[in-house]
Design a protein around this motif. Structure first.
Motif, PDB file in Angstrom:
ATOM      1  N   CYS A 264       0.765  -1.127  -0.314  1.00 20.06           N
ATOM      2  CA  CYS A 264      -0.108  -0.048  -0.033  1.00 20.06           C
ATOM      3  C   CYS A 264       0.743   1.190   0.047  1.00 20.06           C
ATOM      4  N   GLY A 265       2.138   1.120   0.094  1.00 17.56           N
ATOM      5  CA  GLY A 265       3.111   2.206   0.128  1.00 17.56           C
ATOM      6  C   GLY A 265       2.842   3.177   1.270  1.00 17.56           C
ATOM      7  N   ARG A 266       2.466   2.581   2.720  1.00 17.24           N
ATOM      8  CA  ARG A 266       2.387   3.317   3.879  1.00 17.24           C
ATOM      9  C   ARG A 266       3.610   2.979   4.537  1.00 17.24           C
ATOM     10  N   GLU A 267       3.850   3.884   5.523  1.00 14.55           N
ATOM     11  CA  GLU A 267       4.921   3.615   6.598  1.00 14.55           C
ATOM     12  C   GLU A 267       4.750   2.347   7.324  1.00 14.55           C
ATOM     13  N   MET A 268       6.012   1.783   7.549  1.00 12.20           N
ATOM     14  CA  MET A 268       5.630   0.623   8.692  1.00 12.20           C
ATOM     15  C   MET A 268       6.491   0.633  10.059  1.00 12.20           C
ATOM     16  N   LEU A 269       5.963  -0.130  10.726  1.00  7.13           N
ATOM     17  CA  LEU A 269       6.506  -0.100  12.197  1.00  7.13           C
ATOM     18  C   LEU A 269       7.788  -1.175  12.399  1.00  7.13           C
ATOM     19  N   THR A 270       8.633  -0.856  13.210  1.00  4.39           N
ATOM     20  CA  THR A 270       9.838  -1.939  13.315  1.00  4.39           C
ATOM     21  C   THR A 270       9.270  -2.606  14.439  1.00  4.39           C
TER      22      THR A 270
ATOM     23  N   GLN B  76      13.302  -4.963  24.402  1.00  5.22           N
ATOM     24  CA  GLN B  76      13.823  -3.798  24.411  1.00  5.22           C
ATOM     25  C   GLN B  76      15.376  -3.835  24.008  1.00  5.22           C
ATOM     26  N   GLY B  77      16.244  -3.292  23.022  1.00  5.03           N
ATOM     27  CA  GLY B  77      17.493  -3.410  22.696  1.00  5.03           C
ATOM     28  C   GLY B  77      17.820  -4.850  21.653  1.00  5.03           C
ATOM     29  N   ALA B  78      16.919  -5.490  21.394  1.00  6.26           N
ATOM     30  CA  ALA B  78      17.028  -6.706  20.546  1.00  6.26           C
ATOM     31  C   ALA B  78      16.790  -6.210  19.014  1.00  6.26           C
ATOM     32  N   SER B  79      17.219  -7.295  18.212  1.00  2.00           N
ATOM     33  CA  SER B  79      17.186  -7.046  16.808  1.00  2.00           C
ATOM     34  C   SER B  79      15.734  -7.015  16.336  1.00  2.00           C
ATOM     35  N   PRO B  80      15.444  -6.255  15.363  1.00  4.02           N
ATOM     36  CA  PRO B  80      14.178  -6.312  14.855  1.00  4.02           C
ATOM     37  C   PRO B  80      13.623  -7.571  14.214  1.00  4.02           C
ATOM     38  N   THR B  81      12.647  -8.146  14.634  1.00  6.14           N
ATOM     39  CA  THR B  81      12.083  -9.204  14.437  1.00  6.14           C
ATOM     40  C   THR B  81      10.802  -9.170  12.973  1.00  6.14           C
ATOM     41  N   SER B  82      10.449  -8.098  12.713  1.00  9.13           N
ATOM     42  CA  SER B  82       9.369  -8.015  11.537  1.00  9.13           C
ATOM     43  C   SER B  82       9.007  -6.677  11.440  1.00  9.13           C
ATOM     44  N   LEU B  83       8.507  -6.371  10.284  1.00  6.39           N
ATOM     45  CA  LEU B  83       8.156  -4.926   9.712  1.00  6.39           C
ATOM     46  C   LEU B  83       6.262  -5.060   9.474  1.00  6.39           C
TER      47      LEU B  83
ATOM     48  N   ARG C 236       2.390  -8.016   7.502  1.00  2.54           N
ATOM     49  CA  ARG C 236       3.744  -7.907   8.384  1.00  2.54           C
ATOM     50  C   ARG C 236       4.662  -8.912   7.513  1.00  2.54           C
ATOM     51  N   TRP C 237       6.032  -8.229   7.617  1.00  2.21           N
ATOM     52  CA  TRP C 237       6.935  -8.760   6.699  1.00  2.21           C
ATOM     53  C   TRP C 237       8.197  -9.093   7.805  1.00  2.21           C
ATOM     54  N   PRO C 238       8.675 -10.288   7.684  1.00  2.00           N
ATOM     55  CA  PRO C 238       9.759 -10.824   8.644  1.00  2.00           C
ATOM     56  C   PRO C 238      10.926 -10.314   8.403  1.00  2.00           C
ATOM     57  N   VAL C 239      11.821 -10.246   9.521  1.00  2.00           N
ATOM     58  CA  VAL C 239      13.289  -9.612   9.435  1.00  2.00           C
ATOM     59  C   VAL C 239      13.912 -10.911   9.949  1.00  2.00           C
ATOM     60  N   ARG C 240      14.753 -11.549   8.864  1.00  2.00           N
ATOM     61  CA  ARG C 240      15.369 -12.892   9.316  1.00  2.00           C
ATOM     62  C   ARG C 240      16.804 -12.743   9.147  1.00  2.00           C
ATOM     63  N   GLN C 241      17.522 -13.001  10.407  1.00  2.00           N
ATOM     64  CA  GLN C 241      18.849 -12.464  10.361  1.00  2.00           C
ATOM     65  C   GLN C 241      19.311 -11.124  10.067  1.00  2.00           C
ATOM     66  N   ARG C 242      18.526 -10.129  10.451  1.00  5.97           N
ATOM     67  CA  ARG C 242      18.750  -8.749  10.147  1.00  5.97           C
ATOM     68  C   ARG C 242      18.456  -8.434   8.730  1.00  5.97           C
ATOM     69  N   THR C 243      17.573  -9.479   8.033  1.00  9.12           N
ATOM     70  CA  THR C 243      17.329  -9.223   6.636  1.00  9.12           C
ATOM     71  C   THR C 243      16.024  -8.947   6.381  1.00  9.12           C
TER      72      THR C 243
ATOM     73  N   GLY D 220      21.129  -5.051   2.938  1.00 11.54           N
ATOM     74  CA  GLY D 220      20.437  -6.056   1.828  1.00 11.54           C
ATOM     75  C   GLY D 220      18.813  -6.265   2.424  1.00 11.54           C
ATOM     76  N   ILE D 221      18.064  -6.393   1.048  1.00 14.04           N
ATOM     77  CA  ILE D 221      16.717  -6.741   1.183  1.00 14.04           C
ATOM     78  C   ILE D 221      16.271  -7.999   0.170  1.00 14.04           C
ATOM     79  N   THR D 222      15.602  -8.870   0.786  1.00 17.50           N
ATOM     80  CA  THR D 222      15.021 -10.056  -0.026  1.00 17.50           C
ATOM     81  C   THR D 222      13.821  -9.653  -0.810  1.00 17.50           C
ATOM     82  N   ALA D 223      13.691  -9.415  -1.953  1.00 26.59           N
ATOM     83  CA  ALA D 223      12.381  -8.841  -2.485  1.00 26.59           C
ATOM     84  C   ALA D 223      12.570  -8.925  -4.036  1.00 26.59           C
ATOM     85  N   GLY D 224      11.489  -8.665  -4.791  1.00 25.97           N
ATOM     86  CA  GLY D 224      11.417  -8.590  -6.140  1.00 25.97           C
ATOM     87  C   GLY D 224      11.154  -7.647  -6.744  1.00 25.97           C
ATOM     88  N   ILE D 225      10.944  -7.288  -8.029  1.00 28.60           N
ATOM     89  CA  ILE D 225      10.572  -6.027  -8.468  1.00 28.60           C
ATOM     90  C   ILE D 225       9.244  -5.716  -8.436  1.00 28.60           C
TER      91      ILE D 225
END
Length: 689
Positions: free
Chosen positions: A39-45, A50-57, A65-72, A185-190
């Motif tokens: 939808c082109g809107r902002e996402m939350l991390t 607290q202090g941990a690496s992001p897990t999803s957007l 919801r989009w996963p963040v796997r191994q900081r990717t 680095g981001i896993t995505a397609g065009i």
């Protein structure tokens, strides 16, 4: 998300912890700027604690919801793929804690793969790109991320996108290991790119298959229109148009991509021709619309292409007869297109106002990937197809010393030398920066380097050709050293500074056999006999190799003065010249694996070249008024110093080869009577001494 630390707490944190926290903050900023691809809107991390690496957007607007796997961040469903065997398997488990050792392990396992992943000198052409300092870059088909890391060195932010999650994870691992906090680095397609419209100054399509219809289900033109929407005003699209295309189809493929780009709304399309990679050297030609591709290629082949292989010699002959423009594209395996709107792109290396003005074709020649190496760019006059000036850019933004040293040395030499010798070295023109990297321009010197001239000579005639080249270069060197000489009484402190400190360092840090260590240790006693003698200290080039010496007719010209230093002991440059020619005569000019054969060829006293070496050493020592027997002490000591130079500056792995030359000479110096100043009839006398 964790809150920022108070300043008093930050002051008590270790420095490496502060840097890690800053890098983590930069990466969170990269994540927070992503938008929902649906939808082109902002996402939350989202984080687990607290202090941990992001897990999803998460998108609050559409609920996705989009996963963040191994900081990717991953915007494609996971795909199970088998881990390949061989060297590529190492890339699936990078060791970020021991990154240098990991890089060496990959290179040792597969040299070609190691160069493809880690040889940043292949991306020297990035300094041609017209980017602002805070540029935001999108790279599609990033692969293992070498180009992404190179672009992160000159841009504000770089997003590297690939559909292979293993590769994007590796990109993020190398970003952490290399300190690229502005690379993600981001896993995505065009079809699912999480970016705002009109937000990128540069979009790079490194693998054109990612926008082909058979992969995306949409036409290539539709995908190009989509990418154009991500470009900011005056943004640039860089497309690699011919990857994997058979050589006979390159012209057709280039024409097809040019038509697609114009249909997608790009009005100005320029060539960026990537010429053949071979060993550690590759070349790029950048042309503007005023310079036909054929003119640029012919100029490049005539002035910059080293004829070190049969394919390169064929390329030189082919370039001299190629028409323009499509036939040129038949000869180039990697053809990039630089597409913009209405405005033309001024290459960044020519943006400094202190440089000569004009419409220039640009050649980028990639030199060896050692520490301190610089990217080379030649400005070619489009009317005459002759080079006008040379720009050198430090690959490491923090390495200004390598640029400043040569710039100051050239200025000092032009004030000290006579007009005749002054005309044989470059003139410093300007000192500036390119994308934050130190750079300097100097006049371009015409001529072919001695290594190329000798390599092109039929093997049976090479000794005579080497004699001629040695004679001309040695005469120039003796005149140059005479003009820069300063006579002093050699003290112990000065001897330590010039030679013995390097010997002590080599004995402490390098592995030797007991015999070799004993031979090198004995050099100190021999060198101490020079203390108290009157010696001429000269300006030493310190890399007086055949590739840095040009010959135009009978005129010698010398380039690459970045290592030059005043007040050095004589003979070092002459030994460099002799060894470089002798290694070519033995057929071992690249790996230097036959030191004994090289020493015999140069100093054995038999053969055309060895006799010429004796005459050159005699004439040089007579002109500088130094005893001929100094060569016995100085040659092995200078080889030790050469090894230390390769450790500190080049990092070429050649240091043991130079130490071997010194040790081999010390094992049986009477086998090399030319160094001792003896003719063939005096070998026995020299041995008795």
């Amino acid at each position: 998300m964790s809150q920022a630390r108070p300043s008093d707490v930050a002051e008590r944190m270790p420095q490496n912890t502060i840097l890690a926290a800053i890098a983590a903050g930069h990466r969170l900023s990269l994540l927070s700027d992503l938008v929902c691809p649906a939808c082109g809107r902002e996402m939350l991390t989202e984080v687990a604690s607290q202090g941990a690496s992001p897990t999803s957007l998460a998108c609050n607007h559409c609920g996705r919801r989009w996963p963040v796997r191994q900081r990717t961040p991953a915007f494609l469903p996971p795909v199970e793929t088998a881990i390949p065997s061989g060297a590529e398997a190492l890339l699936h488990a990078p060791d970020v804690e021991r990154w240098d050792a990991f890089c060496h392990a990959v290179r040792d396992a597969d040299a070609a793969l190691g160069a493809e992943v880690f040889d940043f000198s292949r991306d020297d052409w990035r300094f041609l790109l017209p980017l602002p300092p805070d540029a935001q870059v999108l790279l599609l088909g990033c692969g293992w991320g070498r180009l992404a890391s190179s672009l992160a060195d000159i841009a504000g932010r770089v997003y590297a996108v690939d559909q292979d999650e293993a590769k994007t994870r590796f990109v993020n691992a190398r970003a952490f290991a290399e300190g690229r906090s502005n690379l993600l680095g981001i896993t995505a397609g065009i079809h699912a790119l999480p970016f705002r419209r009109a937000s990128f100054h540069l979009v790079v399509v490194a693998d054109p298959t990612v926008i082909e219809q058979k992969v995306t289900g949409r036409s290539a033109v539709t995908n190009l229109v989509c990418l154009r929407a991500f470009l900011a005003q005056n943004g640039v699209l860089l497309l690699r148009a011919s990857r994997g295309v058979p050589a006979g189809m390159l012209a057709v493929d280039a024409w097809r991509w040019e038509r697609r780009l114009r249909h997608a709304g790009f009005k100005r399309i320029e060539d960026l021709l990537a010429l053949p990679d071979a060993d550690t050297c590759s070349y790029i030609v950048r042309t503007c619309s005023e310079v036909p591709p054929g003119t640029a290629v012919r100029a490049f082949a005539g002035h910059c292409l080293e004829p070190k292989t049969a394919s390169r010699r064929a390329m030189r002959r082919l370039a001299s007869v190629l028409p323009v423009p499509n036939a040129v594209r038949l000869a180039v395996p990697g053809h990039w297109r630089l597409a913009t709107g209405d405005s033309s792109c001024c290459p960044a290396v020519l943006a400094d106002p202190g440089l000569p003005r004009g419409e220039w074709g640009i050649v980028a020649a990639r030199s060896r990937p050692y520490q301190g190496a610089r990217a080379h760019f030649v400005a070619i006059d489009p009317g005459t197809a002759r080079p006008r000036f040379l720009v050198k850019v430090a690959r490491d933004a923090a390495e200004s010393a390598v640029i400043d040293r040569e710039y100051r040395m050239l200025g000092a030499l032009r004030e000290a030398l006579t007009p005749e010798i002054r005309a044989t070295i470059p003139e410093a023109l300007a000192r500036f920066t390119v994308h934050g990297h130190p750079a300097a321009a100097q006049s371009y010197l015409e001529g072919r380097h001695l290594a190329a001239l000798l390599a092109e000579t039929p093997r049976r005639h090479r000794p005579e050709a080497a004699v001629d080249l040695l004679g001309h270069a040695a005469i120039w060197l003796s005149r140059f050293h005479r003009e820069t000489a300063r006579e002093v009484i050699l003290t112990r402190d000065l001897l330590d500074e010039l030679l013995l400190s390097d010997l002590a360092r080599a004995l402490e840090t390098c592995a030797f056999t007991d015999q070799a260590r004993s031979l090198l240790a004995s050099l100190k006693e021999d060198a101490l006999r020079l203390v108290g003698q009157r010696v001429p200290l000269v300006c030493e080039h310190r890399d007086f190799w055949a590739k840095n010496i040009l010959m135009d007719g009978t005129t010698i010209r010398v380039v690459d003065w970045d290592l030059a230093a005043p007040d050095r002991l004589p003979l070092g440059d002459l030994f460099d010249l002799i060894h470089s020619l002798a290694f070519i005569l033995t057929g071992d000019q690249e790996k230097l694996e036959r030191p004994g054969e090289m020493l015999t060829t140069a100093y054995g006293g038999h053969g055309t070249f060895s006799r010429a070496v004796r005459l050159s050493l005699d004439a040089y020592c007579a002109r500088l008024r130094i005893p001929r027997e100094w060569g016995r002490v100085l040659l092995p000591l200078l080889m030790v110093r050469k090894a230390v130079l390769h450790v500190d500056h080049f990092r070429s792995g050649m240091a043991p080869r130079w130490l071997t030359i010194g040790v081999r000479f010390l094992e049986a110096p009477t086998r090399f009577p030319v160094v001792l100043g003896l003719a063939g009839s005096r070998i026995a006398e020299g041995g008795s001494r």
